[in-house]
Scaffold this motif. Structure first.
Motif, PDB file in Angstrom:
ATOM      1  N   SER A 373     -29.890  64.562 -37.279  1.00 10.38           N
ATOM      2  CA  SER A 373     -30.081  63.256 -36.652  1.00 10.38           C
ATOM      3  C   SER A 373     -31.408  62.652 -37.087  1.00 10.38           C
ATOM      4  O   SER A 373     -32.277  63.344 -37.609  1.00 10.38           O
ATOM      5  CB  SER A 373     -30.054  63.382 -35.121  1.00 10.38           C
ATOM      6  N   ALA A 374     -31.539  61.367 -36.847  1.00  9.86           N
ATOM      7  CA  ALA A 374     -32.761  60.655 -37.218  1.00  9.86           C
ATOM      8  C   ALA A 374     -33.545  60.268 -35.971  1.00  9.86           C
ATOM      9  O   ALA A 374     -32.988  60.098 -34.886  1.00  9.86           O
ATOM     10  CB  ALA A 374     -32.412  59.397 -38.006  1.00  9.86           C
ATOM     11  N   THR A 375     -34.843  60.147 -36.124  1.00  7.15           N
ATOM     12  CA  THR A 375     -35.682  59.514 -35.104  1.00  7.15           C
ATOM     13  C   THR A 375     -36.443  58.382 -35.783  1.00  7.15           C
ATOM     14  O   THR A 375     -36.726  58.448 -36.979  1.00  7.15           O
ATOM     15  CB  THR A 375     -36.679  60.506 -34.480  1.00  7.15           C
ATOM     16  N   ASP A 376     -36.773  57.356 -35.013  1.00  9.70           N
ATOM     17  CA  ASP A 376     -37.442  56.216 -35.627  1.00  9.70           C
ATOM     18  C   ASP A 376     -38.165  55.395 -34.563  1.00  9.70           C
ATOM     19  O   ASP A 376     -37.613  55.132 -33.496  1.00  9.70           O
ATOM     20  CB  ASP A 376     -36.418  55.313 -36.339  1.00  9.70           C
ATOM     21  N   LEU A 377     -39.401  55.036 -34.858  1.00  6.85           N
ATOM     22  CA  LEU A 377     -40.156  54.119 -34.005  1.00  6.85           C
ATOM     23  C   LEU A 377     -40.854  53.080 -34.876  1.00  6.85           C
ATOM     24  O   LEU A 377     -42.008  52.735 -34.652  1.00  6.85           O
ATOM     25  CB  LEU A 377     -41.183  54.892 -33.165  1.00  6.85           C
ATOM     26  N   SER A 378     -40.132  52.564 -35.854  1.00 10.76           N
ATOM     27  CA  SER A 378     -40.741  51.659 -36.830  1.00 10.76           C
ATOM     28  C   SER A 378     -40.563  50.187 -36.499  1.00 10.76           C
ATOM     29  O   SER A 378     -41.242  49.345 -37.085  1.00 10.76           O
ATOM     30  CB  SER A 378     -40.165  51.937 -38.221  1.00 10.76           C
ATOM     31  N   ARG A 379     -39.661  49.848 -35.565  1.00 12.47           N
ATOM     32  CA  ARG A 379     -39.458  48.434 -35.237  1.00 12.47           C
ATOM     33  C   ARG A 379     -40.587  47.940 -34.358  1.00 12.47           C
ATOM     34  O   ARG A 379     -40.874  48.529 -33.314  1.00 12.47           O
ATOM     35  CB  ARG A 379     -38.110  48.220 -34.537  1.00 12.47           C
ATOM     36  N   PRO A 380     -41.250  46.843 -34.727  1.00 12.07           N
ATOM     37  CA  PRO A 380     -42.372  46.342 -33.935  1.00 12.07           C
ATOM     38  C   PRO A 380     -41.941  45.937 -32.527  1.00 12.07           C
ATOM     39  O   PRO A 380     -40.785  45.597 -32.271  1.00 12.07           O
ATOM     40  CB  PRO A 380     -42.853  45.120 -34.726  1.00 12.07           C
ATOM     41  N   ALA A 381     -42.898  45.982 -31.614  1.00 12.53           N
ATOM     42  CA  ALA A 381     -42.636  45.562 -30.237  1.00 12.53           C
ATOM     43  C   ALA A 381     -42.221  44.089 -30.209  1.00 12.53           C
ATOM     44  O   ALA A 381     -42.697  43.278 -31.004  1.00 12.53           O
ATOM     45  CB  ALA A 381     -43.884  45.771 -29.382  1.00 12.53           C
ATOM     46  N   PRO A 382     -41.345  43.721 -29.281  1.00 12.33           N
ATOM     47  CA  PRO A 382     -40.873  42.332 -29.217  1.00 12.33           C
ATOM     48  C   PRO A 382     -41.829  41.431 -28.446  1.00 12.33           C
ATOM     49  O   PRO A 382     -42.641  41.887 -27.643  1.00 12.33           O
ATOM     50  CB  PRO A 382     -39.554  42.465 -28.457  1.00 12.33           C
ATOM     51  N   GLY A 383     -41.717  40.145 -28.678  1.00 11.92           N
ATOM     52  CA  GLY A 383     -42.403  39.184 -27.833  1.00 11.92           C
ATOM     53  C   GLY A 383     -41.741  39.127 -26.477  1.00 11.92           C
ATOM     54  O   GLY A 383     -40.601  39.573 -26.297  1.00 11.92           O
ATOM     55  N   LEU A 384     -42.427  38.593 -25.491  1.00  9.74           N
ATOM     56  CA  LEU A 384     -41.891  38.508 -24.137  1.00  9.74           C
ATOM     57  C   LEU A 384     -40.600  37.687 -24.132  1.00  9.74           C
ATOM     58  O   LEU A 384     -40.590  36.529 -24.529  1.00  9.74           O
ATOM     59  CB  LEU A 384     -42.927  37.873 -23.205  1.00  9.74           C
ATOM     60  N   GLY A 385     -39.509  38.324 -23.716  1.00  8.94           N
ATOM     61  CA  GLY A 385     -38.226  37.637 -23.611  1.00  8.94           C
ATOM     62  C   GLY A 385     -37.580  37.289 -24.937  1.00  8.94           C
ATOM     63  O   GLY A 385     -36.645  36.474 -24.976  1.00  8.94           O
ATOM     64  N   GLU A 386     -38.002  37.905 -26.005  1.00  5.40           N
ATOM     65  CA  GLU A 386     -37.544  37.512 -27.343  1.00  5.40           C
ATOM     66  C   GLU A 386     -36.036  37.640 -27.516  1.00  5.40           C
ATOM     67  O   GLU A 386     -35.415  36.845 -28.235  1.00  5.40           O
ATOM     68  CB  GLU A 386     -38.263  38.380 -28.388  1.00  5.40           C
ATOM     69  N   GLN A 387     -35.419  38.621 -26.861  1.00  2.00           N
ATOM     70  CA  GLN A 387     -33.972  38.845 -27.040  1.00  2.00           C
ATOM     71  C   GLN A 387     -33.147  38.400 -25.824  1.00  2.00           C
ATOM     72  O   GLN A 387     -32.004  38.825 -25.666  1.00  2.00           O
ATOM     73  CB  GLN A 387     -33.698  40.331 -27.335  1.00  2.00           C
ATOM     74  N   THR A 388     -33.688  37.552 -24.978  1.00  2.00           N
ATOM     75  CA  THR A 388     -32.973  37.158 -23.766  1.00  2.00           C
ATOM     76  C   THR A 388     -31.606  36.546 -24.092  1.00  2.00           C
ATOM     77  O   THR A 388     -30.570  36.953 -23.544  1.00  2.00           O
ATOM     78  CB  THR A 388     -33.807  36.162 -22.934  1.00  2.00           C
ATOM     79  N   GLU A 389     -31.589  35.559 -24.975  1.00  3.13           N
ATOM     80  CA  GLU A 389     -30.321  34.904 -25.324  1.00  3.13           C
ATOM     81  C   GLU A 389     -29.357  35.871 -25.989  1.00  3.13           C
ATOM     82  O   GLU A 389     -28.149  35.878 -25.703  1.00  3.13           O
ATOM     83  CB  GLU A 389     -30.577  33.693 -26.238  1.00  3.13           C
ATOM     84  N   LEU A 390     -29.903  36.705 -26.893  1.00  2.00           N
ATOM     85  CA  LEU A 390     -29.055  37.656 -27.614  1.00  2.00           C
ATOM     86  C   LEU A 390     -28.384  38.631 -26.658  1.00  2.00           C
ATOM     87  O   LEU A 390     -27.164  38.850 -26.719  1.00  2.00           O
ATOM     88  CB  LEU A 390     -29.904  38.424 -28.632  1.00  2.00           C
ATOM     89  N   VAL A 391     -29.147  39.210 -25.751  1.00  2.00           N
ATOM     90  CA  VAL A 391     -28.599  40.221 -24.843  1.00  2.00           C
ATOM     91  C   VAL A 391     -27.616  39.600 -23.866  1.00  2.00           C
ATOM     92  O   VAL A 391     -26.493  40.097 -23.679  1.00  2.00           O
ATOM     93  CB  VAL A 391     -29.744  40.941 -24.096  1.00  2.00           C
ATOM     94  N   LEU A 392     -28.010  38.515 -23.218  1.00  2.00           N
ATOM     95  CA  LEU A 392     -27.123  37.912 -22.223  1.00  2.00           C
ATOM     96  C   LEU A 392     -25.880  37.317 -22.863  1.00  2.00           C
ATOM     97  O   LEU A 392     -24.798  37.318 -22.254  1.00  2.00           O
ATOM     98  CB  LEU A 392     -27.876  36.844 -21.429  1.00  2.00           C
ATOM     99  N   GLY A 393     -26.020  36.827 -24.094  1.00  2.00           N
ATOM    100  CA  GLY A 393     -24.852  36.277 -24.775  1.00  2.00           C
ATOM    101  C   GLY A 393     -23.915  37.355 -25.278  1.00  2.00           C
ATOM    102  O   GLY A 393     -22.712  37.346 -24.984  1.00  2.00           O
ATOM    103  N   ALA A 394     -24.460  38.327 -26.032  1.00  2.00           N
ATOM    104  CA  ALA A 394     -23.609  39.347 -26.653  1.00  2.00           C
ATOM    105  C   ALA A 394     -23.114  40.379 -25.648  1.00  2.00           C
ATOM    106  O   ALA A 394     -21.961  40.827 -25.723  1.00  2.00           O
ATOM    107  CB  ALA A 394     -24.381  40.031 -27.785  1.00  2.00           C
ATOM    108  N   LEU A 395     -23.971  40.776 -24.700  1.00  2.00           N
ATOM    109  CA  LEU A 395     -23.592  41.858 -23.789  1.00  2.00           C
ATOM    110  C   LEU A 395     -22.800  41.352 -22.589  1.00  2.00           C
ATOM    111  O   LEU A 395     -21.845  41.997 -22.144  1.00  2.00           O
ATOM    112  CB  LEU A 395     -24.855  42.583 -23.314  1.00  2.00           C
TER     113      LEU A 395
END
Length: 412
Positions: A373-395
């Motif tokens: 298996s892989a481990t990874d912590l390379s994605r930078p931290a998000p801005g405040l609320g950056e994925q709000t539309e994405l999560v509420l729309g897709a999920l």
């Protein structure tokens, strides 16, 4: 590019945590491959870590925020591999949105004070009604039943007894510079969470995982029977050395410090040869472990007298030549640049989502390596609320109009 996925790939975590203990737990889950959706309060600027100085700016590190793009080092460490949405949990309609998210999730992690989630209507009892399979992990200062006072790391260190395990007899309490109370509890929380996930996968039954900071740290203090040791004359606080394991401790050379761990007969014999006293190897005062414990002060004094006149390189070379376990005492800057640790991604460079890597800025990696298996912590931290539309729309299937309405009402 590797196609390996993390062992938690496919699991969704709702992250209700703030500060350090909770966010470190969800950081580990993210590094193991889970999708972590961080739910932040829009009325308070999100996670309190977003406002911890210093900040990474376009000009490098700064004690003050200079633009909206600046991000605290704390958030850059703790927010990696996470998505951020805003949700004002004190708004009446927010409970409905949260429970819809919980219906789609596998894990919730929160570190509110005891009783807060119940008042908000988002406690385990509420979540279990909409998703019986969900694992709900709570990290608090004193456990789900609550306790007196605020559970800050220094408070937990004080109550656990750990402050009285370091230093010399008679010294004031020693606060660990590393916030061990805040960092030990999330480790137990992740262990408990993953155990509960295994149970849920087998039985379809979720559960509440309750971890206290005080209990976590005190349980580690209890790994050493300090009371029993004191009852037979072994002092609780021994400073730089450990007499009951002599020769064992830290010592000074001309230009630095080093550590020795040589409690066995073979290691002790090697040490006596290294300091130029092979004649003492069979001496009754040093030949056995019990004898060395009785004469620990004299033995440690001999080591210090020998090393105090020599450079660290010479001391370490002599110890290595005689197979004595020893190492230099490194400062933190040198330690996090260890080539082995970096190559294994146990420490990793921190990357700002817009400004990139700042020289000298490193963060914790995930110190577990899997063969498949892989481990990874390379994605930078998000801005405040950056994925709000994405999560509420897709999920949840919310359309733009619904999201805009929630924003207008102060829910998001």
């Amino acid at each position: 590019m590797s196609t390996k996925r993390g062992p938690l790939h496919g699991k969704t975590v709702l992250d209700l945590t703030t500060a350090l203990a909770g966010p470190y737990a969800t950081l580990l889950l993210a590094g193991l491959g889970a999708r972590v959706i961080k739910i932040e309060n829009p009325t308070r600027g999100g996670d309190s870590s977003r406002n911890n100085s210093p900040y990474v700016t376009g000009e490098g590190l700064s004690l003050q925020r200079t633009s909206a793009q600046d991000m605290s080092v704390s958030m850059m460490v703790r927010g990696r591999n996470k998505e951020s949405i805003t949700l004002n949990l004190k708004h009446p309609r927010s409970r409905e949105v949260f429970l819809e998210l919980a219906r789609e999730a596998d894990i919730v992690v929160e570190n509110y004070s005891a009783g807060v989630t119940e008042r908000l209507g988002i406690d385990y009892a509420a979540v279990r009604k909409v998703n019986p399979r969900l694992v709900y992990t709570s990290i608090s200062g004193f456990g789900a039943q609550g306790g007196d006072g605020k559970a800050m790391d220094t408070i937990i260190q004080a109550l656990s007894g750990v402050m009285m395990t370091a230093g010399e007899p008679g010294d004031p309490p020693v606060r660990f510079g590393l916030p061990v109370g805040d960092l030990v509890a999330p480790l137990f929380a992740v262990i408990g969470t993953l155990s509960a996930v295994l149970h849920a996968d087998k039985t379809g039954e979720g559960q509440h995982v309750d971890v206290s900071m005080l209990g976590s740290l005190t349980s580690l203090v209890a790994c050493e029977p300090f009371d029993a040791l004191e009852s037979v004359g072994i002092p609780l606080r021994t400073g730089a050395v450990v007499p009951r394991l002599a020769p064992f401790g830290t010592f000074r050379a001309v230009d630095g410090w080093f550590a020795i761990c040589a409690p066995t007969d073979a290691f002790a014999a090697g040490l006596l040869r290294a300091i130029g006293r092979p004649d003492l190897v069979d001496d009754p005062e040093y030949a056995t472990r019990d004898a060395r414990v009785r004469n620990a002060g004299d033995l440690h004094g001999r080591i210090q007298e020998w090393s105090a006149r020599r450079p660290l390189s010479e001391v370490l070379a002599a110890l290595e030549a005689n197979a004595v376990p020893a190492a230099p005492v490194r400062d933190t800057a040198e330690a996090v640049r260890d080539e082995l640790v970096l190559s294994r991604k146990e420490v990793v460079p921190l990357v700002h989502p817009e400004f990139g890597f700042v020289e000298g800025l490193y963060g914790s990696g995930l110190p577990v390596t899997f063969s498949r298996s892989a481990t990874d912590l390379s994605r930078p931290a998000p801005g405040l609320g950056e994925q709000t539309e994405l999560v509420l729309g897709a999920l949840l299937g919310y359309d733009d109009a619904t999201i805009d309405q929630l924003r207008a009402e102060g829910v998001l």
